[in-house]
Write an enzyme that holds these catalytic residues in place. Structure first.
Site, PDB file in Angstrom:
ATOM      1  N   PRO A 192       0.838  -1.207   0.000  1.00 30.19           N
ATOM      2  CA  PRO A 192       0.000   0.000   0.000  1.00 30.19           C
ATOM      3  C   PRO A 192       0.873   1.257   0.000  1.00 30.19           C
ATOM      4  O   PRO A 192       1.797   1.371   0.802  1.00 30.19           O
ATOM      5  CB  PRO A 192      -0.798  -0.106   1.299  1.00 30.19           C
ATOM      6  CG  PRO A 192      -0.435  -1.384   1.951  1.00 30.19           C
ATOM      7  CD  PRO A 192       0.676  -2.022   1.198  1.00 30.19           C
ATOM      8  N   GLU A 193       0.593   2.159  -0.901  1.00 27.50           N
ATOM      9  CA  GLU A 193       1.315   3.427  -0.965  1.00 27.50           C
ATOM     10  C   GLU A 193       0.452   4.514  -0.330  1.00 27.50           C
ATOM     11  O   GLU A 193      -0.688   4.243   0.049  1.00 27.50           O
ATOM     12  CB  GLU A 193       1.612   3.783  -2.429  1.00 27.50           C
ATOM     13  CG  GLU A 193       2.513   2.793  -3.150  1.00 27.50           C
ATOM     14  CD  GLU A 193       3.976   2.902  -2.719  1.00 27.50           C
ATOM     15  OE1 GLU A 193       4.309   3.843  -1.969  1.00 27.50           O
ATOM     16  OE2 GLU A 193       4.771   2.039  -3.109  1.00 27.50           O
TER      17      GLU A 193
END
Ligand code: ZN
Length: 273
Positions: free
Chosen positions: A3-4
């Site tokens: 996840p960014e």
């Protein structure tokens, strides 16, 4: 896929919709004593009876704000939160933490690879893992004069600088390639050689691309459940990332790929100078 920042922001928005001031924490259930690091269970259990006032985000940290301090959640490589009614709760493999609320809801943290963090801090200013982080992409501090000052003596490539969380948080490898394509700047270009105009472009395009990714993220409660934090939507919009050997959408020149400090970088040799 990890996840960014945009994915974390989508999680934050989804979770925040579920909290309200008259909802108290009933209990925490820990199915393990650690994720990546030991969980400060005793400290966290002291929050039973209090409410989550707000859910904020700093870089990729989710901050559950209470009157006593902040619960801190980082999704690591594969972490996710989901919301359900306690009455209908069904546990899955890799569910590690549950937060039960007085209104019958619960938040469940799942993390197969266990690189995530669940921690508590009374004093966020001095929270070790967040000290030294650069500004958020939308902060007023992330400006041309700021970058001029930061880049003055930096001899490394702009791609690396853009991905350095001490310069600005939230720009991962994929986003860095996409931002530089749209800005028309070659990823190998030295940070200190960028013009004011180029810096201006980088700032506005960084904000725009991350914003688009947040808006395209949809509901994480649905999309993040079985995936590894990849909402899958941003992927379809890549203009250079992963497209080496394919023609550029703008000029039909073939997209190139090279390793920059061990990370794959993609660019168009005609559109990017
Ligand atoms: Zn091109």
């Amino acid at each position: 896929m990890m996840p960014e920042l945009p994915e974390v922001e989508v999680v934050r928005r989804d979770l925040e919709k579920e909290i309200c001031s008259d909802q108290q924490i009933l209990q925490f259930i820990f199915h393990r004593k650690d994720i990546r690091d030991p969980i400060p269970i005793k400290k966290i259990n002291k929050l039973v009876g209090s409410s989550i006032l707000k859910i904020r985000r700093r870089a990729k940290y989710l901050l559950f704000e209470t009157e006593q301090g902040n619960l801190i959640s980082h999704l690591g490589m594969s972490g996710s939160w989901r919301i359900c009614d306690v009455a209908e709760k069904s546990l899955r493999k890799h569910d590690h933490i549950e937060i039960h609320f007085s209104d019958g809801k619960c938040f469940i943290y799942n993390d197969p690879r266990r690189f995530g963090i669940f921690d508590f801090s009374k004093d966020l200013e001095n929270y070790k893992k967040m000290v030294g982080l650069g500004p958020e992409p939308w902060a007023a501090e992330f400006s041309v004069p700021y970058l001029v000052e930061k880049f003055k003596k930096i001899n490394r490539s702009i791609k690396l600088s853009l991905m350095d969380p001490k310069i600005v948080v939230g720009v991962g490898n994929i986003y860095a390639s996409e931002i530089l394509f749209e800005a028309g700047i070659k990823p190998q270009k030295k940070s200190c050689r960028l013009s004011q105009q180029e810096l201006e472009k980088i700032i506005s395009i960084t904000q725009k691309i991350l914003e688009q990714a947040i808006l395209g993220g949809g509901s994480t409660i649905k999309t993040f459940q079985q995936t590894n934090g990849n909402s899958g939507k941003f992927q379809n919009q890549h203009r250079v990332y992963g497209r080496h050997g394919k023609p550029c959408y703008e000029c039909h020149q073939f997209i190139r790929k090279a390793e920059i400090a061990g990370r794959s970088s993609f660019w168009c040799p005609r559109c990017q100078k």
